[in-house]
Structure formats: C-alpha cells, structure tokens
Design a protein around this motif. Sequence first.
Motif, short mmCIF file in Angstrom:
data_model
loop_
_atom_site.label_atom_id
_atom_site.label_comp_id
_atom_site.label_asym_id
_atom_site.label_seq_id
_atom_site.Cartn_x
_atom_site.Cartn_y
_atom_site.Cartn_z
N VAL A 50 11.60 6.13 -22.31
CA VAL A 50 12.16 4.97 -21.61
C VAL A 50 11.33 4.64 -20.38
N SER A 106 15.59 -9.47 -15.62
CA SER A 106 15.23 -8.07 -15.86
C SER A 106 15.25 -7.75 -17.35
N ILE A 107 14.80 -6.56 -17.66
CA ILE A 107 14.81 -6.04 -19.02
C ILE A 107 15.57 -4.72 -19.00
N THR A 108 16.52 -4.59 -19.87
CA THR A 108 17.26 -3.34 -19.98
C THR A 108 16.78 -2.61 -21.23
N ILE A 109 16.46 -1.35 -21.07
CA ILE A 109 16.03 -0.52 -22.19
C ILE A 109 17.12 0.51 -22.43
N ARG A 110 17.65 0.51 -23.64
CA ARG A 110 18.79 1.37 -23.94
C ARG A 110 18.44 2.31 -25.10
N SER A 129 17.44 -10.13 -19.97
CA SER A 129 18.33 -10.99 -19.19
C SER A 129 17.42 -11.98 -18.44
N CYS A 146 14.69 2.48 -29.60
CA CYS A 146 15.34 1.99 -28.38
C CYS A 146 15.73 0.53 -28.59
N GLU A 147 16.51 0.04 -27.64
CA GLU A 147 16.90 -1.36 -27.63
C GLU A 147 16.30 -2.01 -26.39
N LEU A 148 15.72 -3.18 -26.55
CA LEU A 148 15.25 -3.98 -25.43
C LEU A 148 16.21 -5.15 -25.28
N ILE A 149 16.88 -5.20 -24.15
CA ILE A 149 17.89 -6.24 -23.91
C ILE A 149 17.39 -7.11 -22.76
N CYS A 156 8.93 1.25 -19.55
CA CYS A 156 9.02 0.51 -18.29
C CYS A 156 7.64 0.37 -17.64
#
Length: 144
Positions: A53, A37-41, A34, A29-32, A57
């Motif tokens: 996912v 917040s944290i976006t998991i892709r 900001s 996965c990718e942890l992005i 979280c």
Amino acid sequence: INAEYGDRRLVTVTGPRGTLKKNFKHLQCELIPSKTSITIRVWFANRKAIACVRTICSHIENMFTGVRQGYKYKMKSVYAHFPININIINDNTLVEVHNFLGEKFVRKVNLLPGVTCKPTGNKDEIMLEGNDIENVSRSAALIQ
C-alpha cells in the motif's frame, strides 16, 4: 493535474509535462478516487500487502511530481589515467562511452523511452531528464 483510474487498477496522470501510466494489476487492492485524494484499500492484508500500500502511494506521488516538475540526474565521468569521452547522438537518446579503462571498444547505451541526455556545460558531465523516475534512474544505471 488530472488523474484517471481504470477499472483494472490502471492509473493515468496527466500534467503540463505529459502523461504517465502505471498498471497495478498485480496487486490485490482497491483504488478509490475522490475529488482531491486517492484511497487505497486492502482487505484481510498480511504484512506484505500492507507494505505494498505504501509502495503504491509512493509510485503515484512520483507520477505527480514527474508530470509537474520532471526528474534530472547529473552524472560525471571520473578517471585517473585514461580520459573517458562521452558522446550524445541520435536526438539525445543514445550515449556512447569511448576509452573506458583504455578499451578500444565503444560502449553504446540506448536510453529508455521518455529520457533525454544533454551535456551540462561542465567538463565530463551529462544530465539525464525525463518525467518517469523509473526510466530516468534505470537509464543512469545503464550508463554507469
């Protein structure tokens, strides 16, 4: 509360109670990050990857709660005939259980790192405290 992300899916959360680190290298996965917040892709995910996912979280939310408030588990020894004695020694990191089911053997449980044990003041009751919910719950399971 401050959260940092390493380039290899390493999450570090720092708060008033301390620092927690968790490694998610085993998941694709990718942890992005900001500002708020944290976006998991996940790309081309199957059902198991999508379930991971939500698990990531939950782990990160538990880390935030741990460094902000901490976790407490209360345990009570219950017996019918043989009274169980619990001793806490070694700077609140070792629990000894005496007379469990009438045994002469003393059961010793080393608590996991970051977990401390205290008597609550009530009869036959102890409280486990720590920042990492996994270590606190595993220590409670080891005592049980």
